[in-house]
Enzyme design. Structure first.
Site: not given
Length: 602
Positions: A212, A214, A216, A218, A433-434, A437
């Protein structure tokens, strides 16, 4: 004696290192200075020297019988009228000095006395000469000591106290990995009770590989297995096996498993195993790498699964591992650990890492969790910690929602929020602009988590955060819509200002990647059909220009659709842009309410 020497080295190793460095600097400076000074001094022939002596122009002649040249000082305007005692205290400049070959004949001293010249004869080593001689003699000894120390450090055995751990982590501490919980619970049970059902005759797995991205979790899961099984945790990183001296990596492997056998039942955990177990046919392989991985394979083959030693390993790059390492009979089981896709899991992570923090009433963990799509548990932990730091810097008595949003922005955009006046001049462009979106996202039926026009020092002027989708798959329609959402910022600028800025560069990059996958990987394009364009290009069955033409055509088509979509609903862009200019940041729920109210009045 050996122990005393070790203690001496340990106590004075910094002083020795400083001495070595100082010695090199001193010698180098002296050599450079001497060479520089000698080059500047004018050389005389011996006949010229004698002529000057006869004319009374020479004050002092300095020489050593072991040296090739002697140095003379000439009288100048100041010293010509001085007495001998006064001249002894006078410091001549380099311009008053000359060098001449030493004649080396028996009557030389007598001749100089006849010329009334002061002789400065050095028959023994000077203090500087003695110092340099001692330095030259001591340097080899110092280097031998330093090298011996380095070799002994590299070749000494593993320190059991450093690699043996006990874990207090439990499965309850592992948040958001319910899908793999059954697997890891069974592993812990096998370690506690290493037996199988005789009727089924199934063999106990030798090892489990955790894969997985970095952060996550482990390592956390490995510790949880050890904690639930109640056994020691023998841990090393793959990079710890990479040694300077030949054969030491393989020795480290054997020592690790020896310690594991002596302390069974236990878990051996090798983090970043790709550092020691990478494919031998795909790297600049050498004998040391081969010896190390062969030793690891041999040790794994030496277990039957009943010795009470269970092997866990973790990697961010499972595709880089040697095939011999991941074949059946070694790492029998692989468990993929992914970032949480469900925002409810991220909410649990926020609650976990903020449980001991003092929070203000305005903290909206639901919205925060929806905002950080793709974040790992480690990312969320870092955000919560950064929010606490921001609160302290701003002298707040609690962590509020603004602190957490700023921490998320720092993590996403790799920069602090900008306070420059020059950015404020661009805020109107960023707002539209945003808003482009956000409106496109809303109109295409995709959920919004948050919109912001707060700039950062990394150059990002704002952002619209989208929520996760429930499905693990994307349809061809959804991929096209994602491209349109990426293009919507540029389209909004064009509609509002009739010109565009460079602010859409990252949007264009994202859209291009989506379209490449759309055509090349997923076979969604009707003109090409269900073919992998990358494979065709590798086989020289298709030219890159054909792919580029199709991407260009698709880009123009989707950008045109995006402009038309926003033109038909630009009142929503205007509404949201003005609101963002007023409050700078809005949650997805606030944006949805704003649009619903606008629709209700029309």
């Amino acid at each position: 004696m050996k122990e005393k020497f070790k203690n001496f080295m340990k106590k004075y190793k910094k002083a020795i290192l400083a001495g070595v460095i100082l010695s090199f600097i001193t010698m180098t400076f002296f050599d450079i200075y001497t060479m520089y000074e000698v080059d500047k001094v004018e050389e005389l022939t011996y006949s010229e020297f004698l002529t000057m002596c006869e004319e009374g122009k020479v004050d002092t002649v300095s020489y050593n019988e072991d040296m090739e040249y002697m140095t003379i000082t000439l009288l100048n305007e100041e010293t010509v009228s001085m007495s001998k005692k006064e001249r002894e205290k006078y410091q001549y400049d380099i311009e008053d000095m000359r060098i001449v070959l030493y004649p080396d004949y028996d009557e030389f001293r007598k001749d100089m006395l006849n010329y009334d010249v002061n002789l400065d004869i050095t028959e023994n080593l000077t203090t500087l000469d003695l110092l340099l001689t001692l330095v030259n003699l001591s340097l080899p000894v110092v280097w031998i000591v330093v090298l011996w120390k380095m070799m002994s450090q590299q070749t000494k055995g593993l320190d059991k106290s450093l690699i043996m751990q006990t874990s207090n982590v439990k499965f309850a501490d592992v948040i958001g990995q319910d899908e793999i919980l059954e697997d890891i619970q069974f592993i812990a049970k096998l370690i506690r009770e290493p037996k199988t059902d005789e009727d089924i005759n199934a063999k106990i797995p030798k090892g489990v590989l955790l894969t997985g991205a970095p952060g996550t979790g482990k390592t956390l899961i490995a510790k949880a297995i050890a904690g639930e099984a109640g056994v020691p945790f023998v841990s090393m990183s793959g990079s710890d096996f990479k040694e300077l001296y030949v054969g030491m990596g393989a020795k480290r492997v054997r020592e690790l498993f020896k310690i594991a056998r002596e302390n069974s039942p236990c878990i051996v955990f090798i983090d970043e195993i790709d550092a020691v177990g990478a494919k031998r046919d795909s790297r600049n392989s050498n004998s040391e790498d081969d010896q190390t991985i062969n030793a690891l394979l041999k040790e794994m083959d030496g277990f039957t699964g009943r010795e009470g030693v269970f092997i866990l390993a973790a990697t961010n790059h499972p595709d880089h591992l040697d095939r011999a390492l991941v074949r059946a009979g070694r790492f029998d089981r692989q468990i993929a650990i992914n970032p949480p896709r469900d925002w409810h899991v991220r909410k649990e992570l926020f609650e976990h890492y903020l449980k001991d923090c003092k929070l203000s009433e305005d903290v909206d963990i639901d919205t925060l969790a929806k905002t950080v799509s793709g974040f790992t548990g480690a990312d969320i932990a870092a955000v919560c910690n950064e929010a606490g730091i921001i609160a302290m810097m701003q002298e707040k008595k609690f962590i509020d929602n603004a602190c957490l949003e700023e921490a998320i922005d720092k993590k996403v955009f790799h920069g602090n929020r900008s306070k420059k006046e020059s950015f404020k001049k661009d805020k109107e462009i960023v707002a539209y602009h945003e808003s482009g979106h956000a409106v496109a996202t809303y109109l295409l039926g995709q959920p919004i988590a948050r919109a912001s026009i707060i700039g950062t020092t990394s150059g990002v002027g704002g952002a619209v955060f989208r929520q996760d989708t429930e499905s693990c798959f994307s349809t061809d329609k959804e991929m096209k819509e994602s491209v349109m959402i990426s293009y919507a910022g540029r389209a909004s600028e064009e509609i509002k200002f009739e010109s565009v800025t460079t602010g859409a560069s990252s949007d264009i990059t994202n859209a291009t990647r989506i379209m490449i996958d759309y055509i090349q990987r997923y076979g969604f394009d009707k003109d090409f059909g269900m073919l992998d364009m990358k494979v065709l290009a590798e086989q020289s069955l298709i030219e890159n220009t054909e792919m580029t033409k199709r991407l260009s055509s698709m880009s123009k088509e989707l950008y045109h659709d995006t402009v038309e979509l926003l033109k038909n609903h630009y009142e929503l862009v205007e509404l949201l842009a003005q609101k963002l200019l007023d409050v700078e940041t809005l949650s997805g729920e606030d944006i949805k309410k704003l649009f619903e109210q606008a629709n209700a009045t029309t």
